[in-house]
Design a protein around this motif. Structure first.
Motif, PDB file in Angstrom:
ATOM      1  N   GLU A 181       1.116  -1.111   0.266  1.00 11.64           N
ATOM      2  CA  GLU A 181       0.103  -0.056  -0.146  1.00 11.64           C
ATOM      3  C   GLU A 181       1.028   1.584   0.002  1.00 11.64           C
ATOM      4  O   GLU A 181       0.640   2.424  -0.937  1.00 11.64           O
ATOM      5  N   ALA A 182       2.156   1.812   1.015  1.00 11.53           N
ATOM      6  CA  ALA A 182       2.947   2.268   0.784  1.00 11.53           C
ATOM      7  C   ALA A 182       3.502   2.824  -0.934  1.00 11.53           C
ATOM      8  O   ALA A 182       3.327   3.798  -0.773  1.00 11.53           O
ATOM      9  N   ILE A 183       4.266   1.769  -1.143  1.00 16.73           N
ATOM     10  CA  ILE A 183       4.512   1.080  -1.985  1.00 16.73           C
ATOM     11  C   ILE A 183       3.940   2.254  -3.676  1.00 16.73           C
ATOM     12  O   ILE A 183       4.231   3.299  -4.232  1.00 16.73           O
ATOM     13  N   TYR A 184       2.281   1.481  -3.110  1.00 18.23           N
ATOM     14  CA  TYR A 184       1.745   2.005  -4.550  1.00 18.23           C
ATOM     15  C   TYR A 184       1.026   3.784  -4.209  1.00 18.23           C
ATOM     16  O   TYR A 184       1.157   4.083  -5.266  1.00 18.23           O
ATOM     17  N   LEU A 185       0.985   4.494  -3.293  1.00 16.08           N
ATOM     18  CA  LEU A 185       1.187   5.161  -3.124  1.00 16.08           C
ATOM     19  C   LEU A 185       2.380   6.596  -3.048  1.00 16.08           C
ATOM     20  O   LEU A 185       1.872   7.194  -3.828  1.00 16.08           O
ATOM     21  N   ALA A 186       3.489   6.099  -3.155  1.00 19.79           N
ATOM     22  CA  ALA A 186       4.608   6.432  -3.291  1.00 19.79           C
ATOM     23  C   ALA A 186       5.155   6.877  -4.514  1.00 19.79           C
ATOM     24  O   ALA A 186       5.147   7.746  -4.940  1.00 19.79           O
ATOM     25  N   THR A 187       5.246   5.800  -5.293  1.00 19.07           N
ATOM     26  CA  THR A 187       4.900   6.024  -6.801  1.00 19.07           C
ATOM     27  C   THR A 187       3.974   6.900  -7.147  1.00 19.07           C
ATOM     28  O   THR A 187       3.763   7.196  -8.169  1.00 19.07           O
ATOM     29  N   THR A 188       2.417   6.845  -6.664  1.00 20.93           N
ATOM     30  CA  THR A 188       1.272   7.721  -7.189  1.00 20.93           C
ATOM     31  C   THR A 188       1.676   8.970  -7.644  1.00 20.93           C
ATOM     32  O   THR A 188       1.869   9.955  -8.055  1.00 20.93           O
ATOM     33  N   TYR A 189       2.612   9.371  -5.968  1.00 19.51           N
ATOM     34  CA  TYR A 189       2.749  10.582  -5.958  1.00 19.51           C
ATOM     35  C   TYR A 189       3.669  10.813  -6.865  1.00 19.51           C
ATOM     36  O   TYR A 189       3.581  12.056  -7.470  1.00 19.51           O
ATOM     37  N   ILE A 190       4.841  10.200  -7.901  1.00 14.81           N
ATOM     38  CA  ILE A 190       5.993  10.419  -8.298  1.00 14.81           C
ATOM     39  C   ILE A 190       5.075  10.379  -9.819  1.00 14.81           C
ATOM     40  O   ILE A 190       5.425  11.423 -10.529  1.00 14.81           O
ATOM     41  N   THR A 191       4.377   9.838  -9.908  1.00 11.70           N
ATOM     42  CA  THR A 191       3.840   9.308 -11.639  1.00 11.70           C
ATOM     43  C   THR A 191       2.701  10.491 -11.751  1.00 11.70           C
ATOM     44  O   THR A 191       3.137  11.231 -12.767  1.00 11.70           O
ATOM     45  N   GLU A 192       2.187  11.063 -10.683  1.00 14.43           N
ATOM     46  CA  GLU A 192       1.344  12.129 -10.932  1.00 14.43           C
ATOM     47  C   GLU A 192       2.270  13.410 -10.560  1.00 14.43           C
ATOM     48  O   GLU A 192       2.001  14.814 -10.815  1.00 14.43           O
ATOM     49  N   LYS A 193       3.537  13.418 -11.042  1.00 17.04           N
ATOM     50  CA  LYS A 193       4.374  14.461 -10.546  1.00 17.04           C
ATOM     51  C   LYS A 193       4.442  15.299  -9.510  1.00 17.04           C
ATOM     52  O   LYS A 193       4.762  16.884  -9.828  1.00 17.04           O
ATOM     53  N   VAL A 194       4.195  15.039  -8.973  1.00 16.54           N
ATOM     54  CA  VAL A 194       4.310  16.163  -6.680  1.00 16.54           C
ATOM     55  C   VAL A 194       6.106  15.690  -6.670  1.00 16.54           C
ATOM     56  O   VAL A 194       6.054  17.254  -6.587  1.00 16.54           O
ATOM     57  N   ASN A 243      13.899  18.680   5.807  1.00 19.03           N
ATOM     58  CA  ASN A 243      14.471  18.232   4.197  1.00 19.03           C
ATOM     59  C   ASN A 243      13.070  19.373   3.548  1.00 19.03           C
ATOM     60  O   ASN A 243      12.147  19.284   3.369  1.00 19.03           O
ATOM     61  N   PHE A 244      13.598  20.273   2.720  1.00 15.50           N
ATOM     62  CA  PHE A 244      13.033  21.418   2.387  1.00 15.50           C
ATOM     63  C   PHE A 244      12.241  21.201   1.319  1.00 15.50           C
ATOM     64  O   PHE A 244      11.827  21.646   0.714  1.00 15.50           O
ATOM     65  N   LYS A 245      13.839  20.324   0.168  1.00 15.86           N
ATOM     66  CA  LYS A 245      13.265  20.858  -0.703  1.00 15.86           C
ATOM     67  C   LYS A 245      12.175  19.740  -1.223  1.00 15.86           C
ATOM     68  O   LYS A 245      11.543  19.736  -2.296  1.00 15.86           O
ATOM     69  N   HIS A 246      11.865  18.042  -0.793  1.00 15.78           N
ATOM     70  CA  HIS A 246      11.013  17.229  -1.044  1.00 15.78           C
ATOM     71  C   HIS A 246      10.059  17.694  -0.163  1.00 15.78           C
ATOM     72  O   HIS A 246       9.191  16.571  -0.756  1.00 15.78           O
ATOM     73  N   ILE A 247      10.388  17.521   0.874  1.00 19.49           N
ATOM     74  CA  ILE A 247       8.873  17.273   2.046  1.00 19.49           C
ATOM     75  C   ILE A 247       8.888  18.818   2.923  1.00 19.49           C
ATOM     76  O   ILE A 247       7.263  18.721   2.348  1.00 19.49           O
ATOM     77  N   VAL A 248       9.179  19.411   3.208  1.00 22.28           N
ATOM     78  CA  VAL A 248       8.456  20.147   4.161  1.00 22.28           C
ATOM     79  C   VAL A 248       8.983  21.846   2.694  1.00 22.28           C
ATOM     80  O   VAL A 248       9.548  22.721   3.230  1.00 22.28           O
ATOM     81  N   ASN A 249       7.644  21.593   2.022  1.00 22.38           N
ATOM     82  CA  ASN A 249       7.769  22.512   0.818  1.00 22.38           C
ATOM     83  C   ASN A 249       6.032  22.762   0.003  1.00 22.38           C
ATOM     84  O   ASN A 249       5.496  21.114  -0.009  1.00 22.38           O
ATOM     85  N   VAL A 250       5.733  23.886   0.323  1.00 25.16           N
ATOM     86  CA  VAL A 250       4.395  23.803   0.684  1.00 25.16           C
ATOM     87  C   VAL A 250       3.480  23.482  -1.367  1.00 25.16           C
ATOM     88  O   VAL A 250       2.417  22.919  -0.871  1.00 25.16           O
ATOM     89  N   ASN A 251       4.346  23.763  -2.107  1.00 27.38           N
ATOM     90  CA  ASN A 251       3.662  22.814  -3.150  1.00 27.38           C
ATOM     91  C   ASN A 251       3.194  21.368  -3.342  1.00 27.38           C
ATOM     92  O   ASN A 251       2.451  20.850  -3.902  1.00 27.38           O
ATOM     93  N   ASP A 285      -0.359  16.646   7.680  1.00 23.03           N
ATOM     94  CA  ASP A 285       0.886  17.626   8.531  1.00 23.03           C
ATOM     95  C   ASP A 285       1.536  17.588   8.082  1.00 23.03           C
ATOM     96  O   ASP A 285       2.361  16.868   8.515  1.00 23.03           O
ATOM     97  N   ILE A 286       2.318  18.564   8.047  1.00 22.98           N
ATOM     98  CA  ILE A 286       4.022  18.351   7.192  1.00 22.98           C
ATOM     99  C   ILE A 286       3.953  19.414   7.983  1.00 22.98           C
ATOM    100  O   ILE A 286       4.200  20.802   7.118  1.00 22.98           O
ATOM    101  N   ARG A 287       5.430  19.443   8.865  1.00 23.91           N
ATOM    102  CA  ARG A 287       5.816  20.327  10.355  1.00 23.91           C
ATOM    103  C   ARG A 287       7.814  19.671  10.687  1.00 23.91           C
ATOM    104  O   ARG A 287       8.362  19.287  10.005  1.00 23.91           O
ATOM    105  N   THR A 288       8.445  21.506  10.673  1.00 27.36           N
ATOM    106  CA  THR A 288       9.506  20.841  11.488  1.00 27.36           C
ATOM    107  C   THR A 288       9.774  20.675  12.249  1.00 27.36           C
ATOM    108  O   THR A 288       8.773  21.031  12.753  1.00 27.36           O
ATOM    109  N   PRO A 289      10.508  20.444  13.423  1.00 32.33           N
ATOM    110  CA  PRO A 289      10.213  20.217  14.390  1.00 32.33           C
ATOM    111  C   PRO A 289      10.239  21.186  14.904  1.00 32.33           C
ATOM    112  O   PRO A 289      10.223  21.871  16.118  1.00 32.33           O
TER     113      PRO A 289
END
Length: 153
Positions: free
Chosen positions: A75-88, A115-123, A141-145
């Motif tokens: 399930e995690a692999i599928y969701l992660a792959t979808t983020y990529i195929t949908e060009k997030v 990780n501001f480039k790939h994770i903690v990034n509003v877009n 919800d994605i935040r910095t410490p």
């Protein structure tokens, strides 16, 4: 009930980084006091395998009853792959996508990362959550410490 937070690998390294330790150390202090349950994945464990002993010592200090261990699943692999195929995000950020998928699937209160480039990034956050909602998952919800600091009145 304690809030459950997913820590990606960057948070562990942030404990010793001059730029991030001011906000990372208090987060780990709160975890050690039992204020949070940490969702800790086999992916994070693998990424920290070759980390310095000082980083591994942080993990050893965490109370066992404050850690919820989760594993990468189909399930995690599928969701992660979808983020990529949908060009997030691009293909080279697959592990980052797995962290987000694991936090989503396991209903984390939030994912903490430096990780501001790939994770903690509003877009990117908007993109991840658009896909999460489309598949019936929570918005994550994605935040910095820094944003998880406790401020006294």
């Amino acid at each position: 009930m304690k809030q459950r937070i997913y820590l990606d690998t960057s948070v562990f390294g942030g404990y010793f980084d001059n730029e991030f330790k001011e906000h990372t150390i208090p987060l780990f202090d709160r975890i050690i006091k039992g204020e949070f349950t940490i969702i800790y994945s086999d992916l994070t464990e693998r990424e920290l395998e070759h980390a310095p002993e000082s980083v591994k010592d942080i993990i050893r200090k965490l109370p066992k009853d404050s850690i919820e261990f989760v594993e990468v699943s189909a399930e995690a692999i599928y969701l992660a792959t979808t983020y990529i195929t949908e060009k997030v995000i691009g293909k080279t950020s697959y592990d980052d996508c797995l962290h987000i998928a694991l936090a989503t699937i396991h209903h984390a209160y939030c994912l903490a990362s430096w990780n501001f480039k790939h994770i903690v990034n509003v877009n990117r956050i908007r993109g991840y959550n658009a896909i999460n909602l489309r598949f019936g998952y929570i918005t994550l919800d994605i935040r910095t410490p820094r944003e998880l600091l406790k401020y006294e009145n």
